[in-house]
Scaffold this motif. Structure first.
Motif, PDB file in Angstrom:
ATOM      1  N   THR A   1      24.345  33.875  70.770  1.00  0.00           N
ATOM      2  CA  THR A   1      23.709  32.831  71.571  1.00  0.00           C
ATOM      3  C   THR A   1      24.781  32.132  72.393  1.00  0.00           C
ATOM      4  O   THR A   1      25.981  32.223  72.093  1.00  0.00           O
ATOM      5  CB  THR A   1      22.988  31.785  70.697  1.00  0.00           C
ATOM      6  N   VAL A   2      24.344  31.419  73.400  1.00  0.00           N
ATOM      7  CA  VAL A   2      25.285  30.675  74.232  1.00  0.00           C
ATOM      8  C   VAL A   2      25.965  29.581  73.413  1.00  0.00           C
ATOM      9  O   VAL A   2      27.183  29.372  73.509  1.00  0.00           O
ATOM     10  CB  VAL A   2      24.564  30.079  75.458  1.00  0.00           C
ATOM     11  N   MET A   3      25.194  28.864  72.576  1.00  0.00           N
ATOM     12  CA  MET A   3      25.779  27.779  71.792  1.00  0.00           C
ATOM     13  C   MET A   3      26.802  28.315  70.789  1.00  0.00           C
ATOM     14  O   MET A   3      27.846  27.687  70.558  1.00  0.00           O
ATOM     15  CB  MET A   3      24.670  27.005  71.066  1.00  0.00           C
ATOM     16  N   ALA A   4      26.521  29.493  70.203  1.00  0.00           N
ATOM     17  CA  ALA A   4      27.500  30.078  69.279  1.00  0.00           C
ATOM     18  C   ALA A   4      28.800  30.397  70.013  1.00  0.00           C
ATOM     19  O   ALA A   4      29.903  30.209  69.473  1.00  0.00           O
ATOM     20  CB  ALA A   4      26.910  31.339  68.635  1.00  0.00           C
ATOM     21  N   TRP A   5      28.674  30.894  71.228  1.00  0.00           N
ATOM     22  CA  TRP A   5      29.870  31.189  72.036  1.00  0.00           C
ATOM     23  C   TRP A   5      30.691  29.917  72.270  1.00  0.00           C
ATOM     24  O   TRP A   5      31.913  29.900  72.082  1.00  0.00           O
ATOM     25  CB  TRP A   5      29.436  31.806  73.369  1.00  0.00           C
ATOM     26  N   LEU A   6      30.008  28.854  72.689  1.00  0.00           N
ATOM     27  CA  LEU A   6      30.713  27.612  73.009  1.00  0.00           C
ATOM     28  C   LEU A   6      31.350  27.003  71.765  1.00  0.00           C
ATOM     29  O   LEU A   6      32.456  26.439  71.818  1.00  0.00           O
ATOM     30  CB  LEU A   6      29.746  26.627  73.666  1.00  0.00           C
ATOM     31  N   GLU A   7      30.661  27.102  70.614  1.00  0.00           N
ATOM     32  CA  GLU A   7      31.201  26.529  69.384  1.00  0.00           C
ATOM     33  C   GLU A   7      32.434  27.305  68.899  1.00  0.00           C
ATOM     34  O   GLU A   7      33.325  26.736  68.263  1.00  0.00           O
ATOM     35  CB  GLU A   7      30.121  26.529  68.300  1.00  0.00           C
ATOM     36  N   ARG A   8      32.495  28.595  69.197  1.00  0.00           N
ATOM     37  CA  ARG A   8      33.586  29.443  68.702  1.00  0.00           C
ATOM     38  C   ARG A   8      34.628  29.764  69.785  1.00  0.00           C
ATOM     39  O   ARG A   8      35.491  30.619  69.573  1.00  0.00           O
ATOM     40  CB  ARG A   8      32.997  30.743  68.150  1.00  0.00           C
ATOM     41  N   GLN A   9      34.587  29.080  70.915  1.00  0.00           N
ATOM     42  CA  GLN A   9      35.467  29.445  72.026  1.00  0.00           C
ATOM     43  C   GLN A   9      36.942  29.296  71.687  1.00  0.00           C
ATOM     44  O   GLN A   9      37.802  29.929  72.322  1.00  0.00           O
ATOM     45  CB  GLN A   9      35.122  28.617  73.272  1.00  0.00           C
ATOM     46  N   ASN A  10      37.267  28.458  70.670  1.00  0.00           N
ATOM     47  CA  ASN A  10      38.678  28.289  70.328  1.00  0.00           C
ATOM     48  C   ASN A  10      39.267  29.537  69.667  1.00  0.00           C
ATOM     49  O   ASN A  10      40.464  29.603  69.410  1.00  0.00           O
ATOM     50  CB  ASN A  10      38.872  27.072  69.423  1.00  0.00           C
ATOM     51  N   GLU A  11      38.414  30.538  69.347  1.00  0.00           N
ATOM     52  CA  GLU A  11      38.928  31.804  68.832  1.00  0.00           C
ATOM     53  C   GLU A  11      39.572  32.642  69.936  1.00  0.00           C
ATOM     54  O   GLU A  11      40.337  33.572  69.648  1.00  0.00           O
ATOM     55  CB  GLU A  11      37.790  32.632  68.215  1.00  0.00           C
ATOM     56  N   LEU A  12      39.259  32.358  71.184  1.00  0.00           N
ATOM     57  CA  LEU A  12      39.626  33.240  72.295  1.00  0.00           C
ATOM     58  C   LEU A  12      41.013  32.929  72.850  1.00  0.00           C
ATOM     59  O   LEU A  12      41.441  31.770  72.898  1.00  0.00           O
ATOM     60  CB  LEU A  12      38.602  33.131  73.420  1.00  0.00           C
ATOM     61  N   LEU A  13      41.682  33.984  73.287  1.00  0.00           N
ATOM     62  CA  LEU A  13      42.920  33.822  74.043  1.00  0.00           C
ATOM     63  C   LEU A  13      42.614  33.308  75.441  1.00  0.00           C
ATOM     64  O   LEU A  13      41.509  33.526  75.976  1.00  0.00           O
ATOM     65  CB  LEU A  13      43.655  35.170  74.141  1.00  0.00           C
ATOM     66  N   VAL A  14      43.565  32.649  76.049  1.00  0.00           N
ATOM     67  CA  VAL A  14      43.395  32.210  77.436  1.00  0.00           C
ATOM     68  C   VAL A  14      43.359  33.446  78.344  1.00  0.00           C
ATOM     69  O   VAL A  14      43.743  34.550  77.941  1.00  0.00           O
ATOM     70  CB  VAL A  14      44.522  31.262  77.882  1.00  0.00           C
ATOM     71  N   THR A  15      42.906  33.261  79.565  1.00  0.00           N
ATOM     72  CA  THR A  15      42.950  34.321  80.574  1.00  0.00           C
ATOM     73  C   THR A  15      44.119  34.043  81.511  1.00  0.00           C
ATOM     74  O   THR A  15      44.169  32.986  82.147  1.00  0.00           O
ATOM     75  CB  THR A  15      41.642  34.375  81.385  1.00  0.00           C
ATOM     76  N   ASP A  16      45.073  34.976  81.579  1.00  0.00           N
ATOM     77  CA  ASP A  16      46.249  34.784  82.431  1.00  0.00           C
ATOM     78  C   ASP A  16      45.966  35.107  83.892  1.00  0.00           C
ATOM     79  O   ASP A  16      46.518  34.481  84.807  1.00  0.00           O
ATOM     80  CB  ASP A  16      47.404  35.669  81.947  1.00  0.00           C
TER      81      ASP A  16
END
Length: 580
Positions: A511-526
């Protein structure tokens, strides 16, 4: 000299048209694709087939008169040809094949006499109105020979005051029989690609009115021709593109051009000024110095937009906003001529090899610096659509809805098809800074560094599922893409691939909300690779690829961390089985 495939096809299209109808055909071929050789070879074919034909070629620029003449002589050294142009000191009025300058011959039809075929180069400059030099000459020649055939050549089959050349009352040409555009020329490896990047200097265009289907000259100069702006423009040009070989700078009016020339000189560049009033000999000398590299650039008042062949030009600085799509396209075309490596034969190889030769040598591309905002005004140079004016018969003009392309009456405030609200401004207010819009509708992806990235909730419209809006900050530009973790099929696969590429844990958010809640798992985009987006007016660039960084996404300290800690860990994104 062997013709290229499109040049042969263009000539055959003219003959095919004439075999079926007595009308006047028009050949459209992008700047730099060899219209002179097309005309010369067609003339040779005509003389070979009908040895007593009288052929006349006319245009407005003396350099084109001379160039077209030399092209024919190159093919047929003993052709019965001559020139009638006061600027060249020639009046070979009785030549069987006569190359002429319209300013010299417009009132000389009686002396010219019988003509079987009239060729017009730069045909977009033929006005629809009757009381003009071209129309007076044509009408008079038709009076001598009512069966005279006319064919035209142009890079742009439209003009400001009459829509397309083959439409509307007073048209001279009946049909475009062949069209070889800029995009095809670049893809075939016969033209140099054009590139455009955002510029930072701001023009405040508030208060610039319209006059005679163009932005009012006095208002325009008052808005842009200031010492501060001129200095900033020149500094930005030299700071960002000072390494370029040769520059063409377009200004509105001689006074503005003179000030820009003076500023370039003050900042150490050899730049000269050429304009409509420059004596012919001096103008020719300046162009020759530009061609040979003796000077770095030439500032002009649009006089160099047609008829000049500066192969080494790889920078165009456009300070002249225009309502004429034709002027815009003609200017941009100054950058497309190719510098081939020594010993390279473009006719002996395929398109891929030609493109590689261009990209690997002295002029891999031409840079169009759009300070004026012409890309925003007209769109990518290879997809320009002309405005459709009124017919002049008393009916009000029409306009095209920018949202759905519906043709609407000029007086309506809302599109009857899609409901788009038109903005009515007597004095248009432009964006302070030209937008980061692509100069070509189709380009190879280019990588841009990302300084920031943001995920936002995007609500679906008309019952569609919600999505994640991703905004990348690249310099002064925000570039967006949308990811669909709640969808199915390809859209879901793309979202999963993005998540895995950036080091997110399994399971994928659904879901979109799950993505936003877990976004700190992601690496930045260079960095992201971007390509022009056909809907450029709302989102000029589409994201083609991404390069993850090594750090994690920075989020608000109060944000709750992702709850799941029982995933499979950080799998390599390219090892995942993602369905496509």
């Amino acid at each position: 000299m062997a013709l290229r495939y499109y040049q042969r096809e263009a000539n055959q299209a003219v003959f095919d048209y004439w075999s079926e109808t007595p009308g006047n055909p028009l050949v459209v071929s992008a700047t730099g694709t060899g219209k002179s050789i097309m005309q010369a070879s067609l003339t040779c074919d005509l003389i070979d087939g009908w040895s007593d034909l009288r052929i006349m070629n006319t245009t407005h620029v003396v350099e084109l008169v001379e160039g077209n003449f030399k092209e024919l002589v190159g093919l047929r050294p003993f052709a019965p040809t001559g020139i009638w142009a006061a600027s060249l000191g020639r009046a070979d009025r009785n030549a069987q094949v006569l190359f002429s300058q319209i300013q010299t011959v417009h009132d000389k039809a009686e002396q010219i006499g019988h003509v079987d075929v009239l060729q017009i180069d730069e045909a977009h400059l033929v006005p629809f109105k009757q009381a003009t030099m071209y129309r007076r000459l044509i009408d008079a020649l038709l009076g001598v020979n009512p069966d005279m055939k006319i064919n035209g050549y142009t890079a742009t089959d439209f003009r400001l005051d009459g829509g397309r050349l083959t439409e509307g009352d007073g048209k001279l040409f009946d049909k475009v029989v062949y069209d070889y555009g800029l995009r095809r020329g670049i893809d075939d490896g016969y033209l140099t690609p054009i590139t455009s990047k955002p510029v930072g200097t701001k023009y405040d265009m508030t208060g610039v009115g319209r006059s005679m289907s163009e932005y009012k000259a006095s208002d325009y100069r008052e808005a842009v021709d200031t010492e501060t702006l001129n200095k900033r423009v020149v500094e930005e040009v030299l700071d960002t593109e000072g390494h370029r070989r040769t520059a063409l700078i377009f200004c509105r009016g001689v006074e503005h051009a003179g000030h820009i020339r003076d500023e370039f000189v003050r900042q150490g560049r050899r730049v000269e000024l050429v304009h409509g009033g420059t004596p012919a000999g001096e103008r020719r000398a300046i162009i020759n110095k530009l061609k040979s590299g003796q000077i770095w650039g030439a500032v002009n008042d649009n006089i160099l937009s047609t008829g000049t062949n500066i192969v080494r030009a790889d920078l165009l600085v456009d300070l002249y906003r225009t309502m004429s799509a034709s002027r815009y396209v003609q200017r941009a075309g100054r950058l497309t001529r190719v510098i081939w490596p020594p010993g390279f034969d473009p006719e002996a190889v395929e398109a891929e090899a030609r493109r590689a030769a261009i990209s690997g040598y002295l002029k891999p591309n031409g840079r169009y610096m759009d300070f004026a905002g012409n890309i925003s005004e007209h769109g990518p140079v290879d997809m320009v659509q002309p405005r459709k004016p009124g017919s002049g018969s008393g009916e009000a003009p029409i306009k095209i809805c920018p949202n759905c392309e519906e043709i609407c009456h000029a007086s309506v405030r809302q599109c009857h098809c899609c409901g788009h609200e038109f903005v009515f401004d007597e004095k248009p207010k432009f964006a302070e800074r030209p937008t980061d819009a692509p100069i070509l509708s189709s380009q190879e992806p280019e990588w841009r560094p990302v300084t920031d990235r943001r995920f936002d909730f995007h609500q679906g419209k008309a019952g569609k599922l919600d999505s994640v809006k991703v905004t990348y900050v690249c310099g002064m530009t925000g570039i967006k893409e949308w990811l669909c973790p709640a969808h199915e099929g390809r859209a879901k696969s793309q979202a999963n691939r993005y998540w895995a590429m950036h080091g997110g844990r399994r399971p994928f958010p659904d879901t979109v909300m799950a993505w936003l809640e877990r976004q700190n798992e992601l690496l930045v985009t260079d960095a992201i690779a971007v390509k022009p987006n056909p809907s450029f007016k709302t989102n000029p660039w589409s994201v083609d690829d991404r390069k993850p960084g090594t750090e994690r996404q920075h989020t608000n300290e109060n944000e709750v961390p992702a709850a799941n800690d029982n995933g499979i860990g950080h799998a390599r994104w390219d090892e995942l089985e993602v369905p496509f």
